[in-house]
Design a protein around this motif. Sequence first.
Motif, mmCIF file in Angstrom:
data_model
loop_
_atom_site.group_PDB
_atom_site.id
_atom_site.type_symbol
_atom_site.label_atom_id
_atom_site.label_comp_id
_atom_site.label_asym_id
_atom_site.label_seq_id
_atom_site.Cartn_x
_atom_site.Cartn_y
_atom_site.Cartn_z
ATOM 1 N N LEU A 36 -22.686 6.121 -25.926
ATOM 2 C CA LEU A 36 -22.254 6.397 -27.295
ATOM 3 C C LEU A 36 -21.932 7.868 -27.511
ATOM 4 O O LEU A 36 -20.955 8.201 -28.184
ATOM 5 C CB LEU A 36 -23.338 5.946 -28.281
ATOM 6 C CG LEU A 36 -23.033 6.161 -29.764
ATOM 7 C CD1 LEU A 36 -21.813 5.351 -30.160
ATOM 8 C CD2 LEU A 36 -24.227 5.783 -30.600
ATOM 9 N N LEU A 37 -22.715 8.757 -26.923
ATOM 10 C CA LEU A 37 -22.480 10.188 -27.115
ATOM 11 C C LEU A 37 -21.136 10.614 -26.545
ATOM 12 O O LEU A 37 -20.383 11.345 -27.191
ATOM 13 C CB LEU A 37 -23.611 11.000 -26.471
ATOM 14 C CG LEU A 37 -23.492 12.516 -26.598
ATOM 15 C CD1 LEU A 37 -23.516 12.919 -28.071
ATOM 16 C CD2 LEU A 37 -24.599 13.196 -25.831
ATOM 17 N N VAL A 38 -20.808 10.145 -25.357
ATOM 18 C CA VAL A 38 -19.519 10.488 -24.748
ATOM 19 C C VAL A 38 -18.379 9.933 -25.590
ATOM 20 O O VAL A 38 -17.364 10.606 -25.807
ATOM 21 C CB VAL A 38 -19.449 9.959 -23.295
ATOM 22 C CG1 VAL A 38 -18.067 10.148 -22.708
ATOM 23 C CG2 VAL A 38 -20.494 10.636 -22.441
ATOM 24 N N THR A 39 -18.523 8.726 -26.081
ATOM 25 C CA THR A 39 -17.495 8.112 -26.918
ATOM 26 C C THR A 39 -17.289 8.911 -28.200
ATOM 27 O O THR A 39 -16.153 9.161 -28.607
ATOM 28 C CB THR A 39 -17.870 6.660 -27.258
ATOM 29 O OG1 THR A 39 -18.057 5.942 -26.046
ATOM 30 C CG2 THR A 39 -16.807 5.987 -28.084
ATOM 31 N N LEU A 40 -18.378 9.339 -28.834
ATOM 32 C CA LEU A 40 -18.265 10.127 -30.059
ATOM 33 C C LEU A 40 -17.655 11.499 -29.810
ATOM 34 O O LEU A 40 -16.868 11.996 -30.628
ATOM 35 C CB LEU A 40 -19.628 10.265 -30.724
ATOM 36 C CG LEU A 40 -20.200 8.989 -31.342
ATOM 37 C CD1 LEU A 40 -21.600 9.248 -31.879
ATOM 38 C CD2 LEU A 40 -19.296 8.472 -32.427
ATOM 39 N N VAL A 41 -18.001 12.118 -28.698
ATOM 40 C CA VAL A 41 -17.428 13.433 -28.375
ATOM 41 C C VAL A 41 -15.931 13.323 -28.129
ATOM 42 O O VAL A 41 -15.145 14.144 -28.617
ATOM 43 C CB VAL A 41 -18.157 14.058 -27.160
ATOM 44 C CG1 VAL A 41 -17.408 15.262 -26.631
ATOM 45 C CG2 VAL A 41 -19.575 14.444 -27.532
ATOM 46 N N VAL A 42 -15.521 12.308 -27.390
ATOM 47 C CA VAL A 42 -14.094 12.118 -27.122
ATOM 48 C C VAL A 42 -13.349 11.792 -28.410
ATOM 49 O O VAL A 42 -12.250 12.306 -28.651
ATOM 50 C CB VAL A 42 -13.884 11.016 -26.065
ATOM 51 C CG1 VAL A 42 -12.426 10.611 -25.972
ATOM 52 C CG2 VAL A 42 -14.388 11.488 -24.725
ATOM 53 N N ALA A 43 -13.931 10.959 -29.264
ATOM 54 C CA ALA A 43 -13.295 10.628 -30.542
ATOM 55 C C ALA A 43 -13.191 11.869 -31.426
ATOM 56 O O ALA A 43 -12.167 12.093 -32.080
ATOM 57 C CB ALA A 43 -14.070 9.527 -31.251
ATOM 58 N N GLY A 44 -14.234 12.704 -31.442
ATOM 59 C CA GLY A 44 -14.190 13.939 -32.230
ATOM 60 C C GLY A 44 -13.163 14.921 -31.708
ATOM 61 O O GLY A 44 -12.435 15.556 -32.479
#
Length: 74
Positions: A36-44
Amino acid sequence: MSEPDSPVLRLIPYLAAISAAIFAGLAMAGTGESNLLVTLVVAGAGYFGAYFIVKLIIHVLVTRIDSGSNDDHG
């Protein structure tokens, strides 16, 4: 950068940024290997990158159109 006068031109960077964040988040979440953290960082990163790139493009276009119309008055 100054804001353009049109409300539509002010809205376009936000819409592009939200679209980029959704597509980047879905692409990362669809692989099944990211957390989830990697997904949120990429989305941000996609959000802010798309926002500033689209805002820069609109600024350049508005500046060129304004400078072109000012030459006609001379």
